[in-house]
Design a protein around this motif. Structure first.
Motif, mmCIF file in Angstrom:
data_model
loop_
_atom_site.group_PDB
_atom_site.id
_atom_site.type_symbol
_atom_site.label_atom_id
_atom_site.label_comp_id
_atom_site.label_asym_id
_atom_site.label_seq_id
_atom_site.Cartn_x
_atom_site.Cartn_y
_atom_site.Cartn_z
ATOM 1 N N LYS A 118 0.816 -1.214 0.000
ATOM 2 C CA LYS A 118 0.000 0.000 0.000
ATOM 3 C C LYS A 118 0.853 1.269 0.000
ATOM 4 C CE LYS A 118 -3.686 -2.557 0.435
ATOM 5 N NZ LYS A 118 -4.608 -2.736 -0.712
ATOM 6 N N PRO A 119 0.270 2.392 -0.493
ATOM 7 C CA PRO A 119 0.969 3.682 -0.400
ATOM 8 C C PRO A 119 1.322 4.014 1.044
ATOM 9 C CG PRO A 119 -0.900 3.844 -1.886
ATOM 10 C CD PRO A 119 -0.997 2.493 -1.239
ATOM 11 N N GLY A 120 2.553 4.442 1.265
ATOM 12 C CA GLY A 120 3.026 4.755 2.611
ATOM 13 C C GLY A 120 3.561 3.568 3.369
ATOM 14 N N GLN A 121 3.333 2.337 2.878
ATOM 15 C CA GLN A 121 3.792 1.144 3.579
ATOM 16 C C GLN A 121 5.286 0.930 3.382
ATOM 17 O OE1 GLN A 121 1.429 -2.341 2.709
ATOM 18 N NE2 GLN A 121 3.031 -3.752 3.375
ATOM 19 N N LYS A 122 5.948 0.413 4.431
ATOM 20 C CA LYS A 122 7.379 0.127 4.357
ATOM 21 C C LYS A 122 7.613 -1.167 3.595
ATOM 22 C CE LYS A 122 11.518 -0.538 7.192
ATOM 23 N NZ LYS A 122 12.065 -0.613 8.564
ATOM 24 N N VAL A 174 6.668 3.074 0.048
ATOM 25 C CA VAL A 174 5.918 3.364 -1.180
ATOM 26 C C VAL A 174 5.443 4.808 -1.121
ATOM 27 C CG1 VAL A 174 3.900 2.735 -2.584
ATOM 28 C CG2 VAL A 174 5.172 0.969 -1.345
ATOM 29 N N VAL A 175 5.493 5.516 -2.250
ATOM 30 C CA VAL A 175 5.088 6.918 -2.272
ATOM 31 C C VAL A 175 3.587 7.063 -2.031
ATOM 32 C CG1 VAL A 175 6.945 7.536 -3.859
ATOM 33 C CG2 VAL A 175 4.705 6.921 -4.769
ATOM 34 N N ALA A 176 3.148 8.309 -1.815
ATOM 35 C CA ALA A 176 1.738 8.589 -1.516
ATOM 36 C C ALA A 176 0.834 8.182 -2.677
ATOM 37 C CB ALA A 176 1.556 10.074 -1.203
ATOM 38 N N LYS A 177 -0.419 7.966 -2.375
ATOM 39 C CA LYS A 177 -1.386 7.485 -3.364
ATOM 40 C C LYS A 177 -1.510 8.428 -4.556
ATOM 41 C CE LYS A 177 -6.134 5.827 -3.800
ATOM 42 N NZ LYS A 177 -7.413 5.576 -3.091
#
Length: 360
Positions: free
Chosen positions: A22-26, A67-70
């Motif tokens: 997911k976006p923002g996930q490490k 992961v970068v923002a959505k």
């Protein structure tokens, strides 16, 4: 064949695009990924650096990769669309380098007249070149009968507002027709009558009137754009590009016809069997609401155009979908028609299903 690094990169990239990460996930650590894929630490470092260069992930010092923002992922998260709706050419098919060369040459040849007001009817040299083009297609106008406009919509708007030389006021318009013409007539508040398609010609008596209206609405069309077009035609670039596009579009429309005849119900093949050029139409049963079908197709990644705007409000409308092959390749055409066939079958089944009965 892809090497191991490219394969790993594609797997992680797919996980991100498909939402498994997911976006923002490490992301898993470099050591964990190394163990997962059975490769060296340097290979994973290279993969992460490449994904970072693609703006899919970013690093935090001493924290790892995320992961970068959505919002930044949206272009990648969007599914590929099959575009049967567009009438504008695919940007990939535009010969940008050729146009740039013609533009540079036009700057030299027409330098003295770029910022002047030439003949509102258009550069004579360009009109003469266009006459030659028409003659090759067995059409024989004179340069006096050729007008250069900034675009087709400007020409239609001026024609829609011009008085007729015979003094009559009713305008006959083919149905269906280009929606932009109907919009121009509506803006001019003209009396319009819809008719079925028949051959027509423009009388010479229109020329002085059109010259005057063109002059009052537009003192001159851009000399630079006219110059570019003239050089593009004289150099043979236009003929070469037109030949390529004609071959490409003929191939696509033939493929559309073959796939449609194989997958669509025979009663839906409104112009499919005899279509040419860039467009074809599917005739929907009256029991199928066009708007609902267009929306369902949109949800499945297929863009089509309903023809409501191509009919006068006073003229009986046909339940049609217009298909354009300008931005579709063979794979898109086959997949798009398959989806249309599935949604038609579903819509017809729904329309035949018995409605629930309620006793009052």
């Amino acid at each position: 064949m892809k090497n191991k690094k490219e394969t790993i990169q594609q797997i992680i990239r797919s996980d991100i695009v498909n939402g498994l990460i997911k976006p923002g996930q490490k992301l898993p650590s470099i050591r964990m990924q190394s163990q997962r894929f059975g490769c060296s630490l340097n290979t994973i470092i290279g993969v992460y650096q490449e994904l970072e260069n693609q703006y899919l992930i970013y690093s935090r010092p001493k924290s790892g990769y995320f992961v970068v923002a959505k919002e930044a992922l949206l272009p990648l998260l969007q599914t590929k669309r099959i575009d049967f709706a567009s009438a504008a050419p695919d940007p990939v098919s535009i010969p940008q380098i050729d146009f740039r060369q013609c533009l540079n040459k036009a700057m030299e040849l027409f330098e003295a007249s770029i910022f002047t007001y030439p003949d509102p009817q258009g550069l004579l040299s360009l009109r003469q070149e266009i006459v030659k083009l028409f003659q090759q297609q067995q059409v024989f106008p004179s340069a006096q009968q050729v007008f250069i406009f900034s675009g087709a919509q400007q020409a239609l708007h001026l024609l829609a507002g011009m008085p007729f030389p015979n003094g009559k006021i009713n305008i006959l318009v083919e149905q269906p027709t280009y929606w932009g013409m109907l919009a121009a007539l509506k803006t001019q508040r003209q009396t319009v009558i819809g008719i079925e398609r028949t051959p027509a010609a423009v009388p010479d008596s229109f020329i002085p009137l059109l010259q005057w209206h063109k002059h009052t609405a537009d003192l001159s069309t851009s000399v630079l754009s006219q110059g570019v077009l003239e050089i593009y035609m004289k150099s043979g670039m236009y003929a070469h590009h037109a030949k390529q596009m004609k071959s490409l579009y003929n191939h696509r429309i033939k493929h559309l016809r073959e796939i449609s005849q194989r997958l669509l119900p025979k009663e839906c093949l409104y112009t499919i069997q005899s279509c040419g050029g860039l467009f074809a139409s599917i005739h929907l049963p009256d029991s199928i609401p066009t708007e609902d079908l267009v929306k369902r197709l949109e949800n499945r990644g297929v863009d089509v155009l309903a023809t409501d705007k191509q009919f006068l409000s006073s003229f009986p409308k046909l339940n049609l979908l217009r298909l354009s092959i300008i931005r579709t390749d063979e794979q898109d055409i086959e997949e798009g028609i398959r989806i249309i066939a599935e949604e038609l079958e579903r819509a017809q089944y729904t329309s035949r299903s018995p409605k629930p009965f309620y006793r009052l």
